[in-house]
Enzyme design. Structure first.
Site, mmCIF file in Angstrom:
data_model
loop_
_atom_site.group_PDB
_atom_site.id
_atom_site.type_symbol
_atom_site.label_atom_id
_atom_site.label_comp_id
_atom_site.label_asym_id
_atom_site.label_seq_id
_atom_site.Cartn_x
_atom_site.Cartn_y
_atom_site.Cartn_z
ATOM 1 N N HIS A 1 8.647 -24.467 9.313
ATOM 2 C CA HIS A 1 7.419 -25.282 10.208
ATOM 3 C C HIS A 1 5.999 -24.980 9.415
ATOM 4 O O HIS A 1 5.089 -26.046 9.633
ATOM 5 C CB HIS A 1 7.452 -24.663 11.633
ATOM 6 C CG HIS A 1 8.520 -25.151 12.384
ATOM 7 N ND1 HIS A 1 8.459 -24.900 13.791
ATOM 8 C CD2 HIS A 1 9.775 -25.566 12.068
ATOM 9 C CE1 HIS A 1 9.739 -25.330 14.424
ATOM 10 N NE2 HIS A 1 10.360 -25.686 13.181
ATOM 11 N N HIS B 1 5.720 -31.531 10.861
ATOM 12 C CA HIS B 1 5.050 -30.417 10.728
ATOM 13 C C HIS B 1 4.151 -30.526 9.372
ATOM 14 O O HIS B 1 3.118 -29.641 9.260
ATOM 15 C CB HIS B 1 5.975 -29.221 10.173
ATOM 16 C CG HIS B 1 6.886 -28.976 11.180
ATOM 17 N ND1 HIS B 1 6.626 -28.316 12.283
ATOM 18 C CD2 HIS B 1 8.422 -29.172 11.202
ATOM 19 C CE1 HIS B 1 7.712 -28.409 13.056
ATOM 20 N NE2 HIS B 1 8.955 -28.920 12.445
ATOM 21 N N CYS C 1 3.157 -3.256 4.102
ATOM 22 C CA CYS C 1 2.318 -2.322 4.318
ATOM 23 C C CYS C 1 2.840 -1.368 5.531
ATOM 24 O O CYS C 1 4.101 -1.573 5.849
ATOM 25 C CB CYS C 1 0.514 -2.683 4.758
ATOM 26 S SG CYS C 1 0.477 -3.519 6.028
ATOM 27 N N GLY C 2 2.059 -0.632 6.269
ATOM 28 C CA GLY C 2 2.778 -0.004 7.555
ATOM 29 C C GLY C 2 3.446 -0.801 8.159
ATOM 30 O O GLY C 2 4.447 -0.889 8.720
ATOM 31 N N THR C 3 2.598 -1.546 8.898
ATOM 32 C CA THR C 3 3.079 -2.735 9.825
ATOM 33 C C THR C 3 3.275 -4.226 9.195
ATOM 34 O O THR C 3 3.857 -4.967 9.774
ATOM 35 C CB THR C 3 1.914 -2.960 10.731
ATOM 36 O OG1 THR C 3 0.594 -3.329 10.463
ATOM 37 C CG2 THR C 3 1.853 -1.608 11.737
ATOM 38 N N GLY C 4 2.388 -4.529 8.231
ATOM 39 C CA GLY C 4 2.411 -5.984 7.626
ATOM 40 C C GLY C 4 1.341 -6.606 8.317
ATOM 41 O O GLY C 4 0.889 -7.827 7.739
ATOM 42 N N ASP D 1 0.920 -1.258 -0.087
ATOM 43 C CA ASP D 1 -0.048 0.078 -0.099
ATOM 44 C C ASP D 1 0.935 1.335 -0.020
ATOM 45 O O ASP D 1 2.137 1.185 -0.110
ATOM 46 C CB ASP D 1 -1.281 -0.119 1.135
ATOM 47 C CG ASP D 1 -0.509 0.354 2.573
ATOM 48 O OD1 ASP D 1 0.781 0.251 2.603
ATOM 49 O OD2 ASP D 1 -1.175 0.149 3.492
HETATM 50 C C1 RB5 Z 1 -1.982 2.550 6.734
HETATM 51 O O1 RB5 Z 1 -2.156 3.716 7.341
HETATM 52 C C2 RB5 Z 1 -1.663 1.500 7.701
HETATM 53 O O2 RB5 Z 1 -3.070 1.059 8.330
HETATM 54 C C3 RB5 Z 1 -1.471 0.068 6.788
HETATM 55 O O3 RB5 Z 1 -0.324 0.395 6.125
HETATM 56 C C4 RB5 Z 1 -1.100 -1.132 7.716
HETATM 57 O O4 RB5 Z 1 -0.134 -0.827 8.586
HETATM 58 C C5 RB5 Z 1 -2.145 -1.883 8.302
HETATM 59 O O5 RB5 Z 1 -2.051 -2.911 8.531
#
Ligand code: RB5
Length: 153
Positions: free
Chosen positions: A98, A133, A65-68, A8
């Site tokens: 695994h 596994h 993305c920001g966090t994954g 994203d």
């Molecule tokens: C976008 O601001 C953020 O929410 C997205 O990149 C992601 O981290 C969502 O899980």
């Protein structure tokens, strides 16, 4: 090996460098977007990459993305996909060994590019261990089966 990749806006910055690096290593990289860093919705790109893997159009998927986290939640809902949010190369190794993971989801905001590169390397080069596994992964995949009614409590 064919690798589908998507992000994203929050993961966009690291995507071109990963694509270039993977291509230089000989991977066939399918970039499913986006093509700019304009604000967009991560579930759209998670869906595209996950379906490419589930349909056999790619062997593995990479999502940033920001966090994954949002990418992993979305991609894992696509039947046939085993997706997880990964923050260290060691977890990437275990995710393959695994869990036979096929879509790795990484953070563009909190994990430096060099670490993500090592995560992706482990993800693409580690074989599934099978053995004890294998039955567990089969049990993961029964959750995709509409006829599966759950484990009796
Ligand atoms: C976008 O601001 C953020 O929410 C997205 O990149 C992601 O981290 C969502 O899980």
């Amino acid at each position: 090996m064919k690798v589908a990749i998507g992000s994203d806006h929050a993961g966009f910055e690291q995507k071109p460098a990963l694509v270039e690096w993977l291509t230089s290593l000989g991977y066939e990289v399918i970039d499913l977007g986006p093509t700019t860093d304009a604000r967009c919705d991560y579930p759209d790109f998670a869906d595209k990459v996950a379906r490419y893997v589930a349909e056999g159009k790619a062997d593995r998927g990479i999502l940033i993305c920001g966090t994954g986290i949002g990418m992993a939640i979305t991609a894992d809902k696509v039947k046939g996909v085993r997706a997880s949010c990964i923050q260290t190369p060691h977890f990437a190794h275990l995710f393959r060994e695994h869990n036979n993971g096929n879509v790795v989801c990484i953070s563009g905001r909190f994990t430096p590019y060099e670490i993500n590169r090592d995560i992706v390397k482990e993800f693409l080069t580690t074989e599934f261990a099978g053995g004890r596994h294998a039955g567990r992964v089969d049990k993961i995949m029964r959750e995709d089966d509409d006829a599966f009614c759950g484990v009796c409590a």
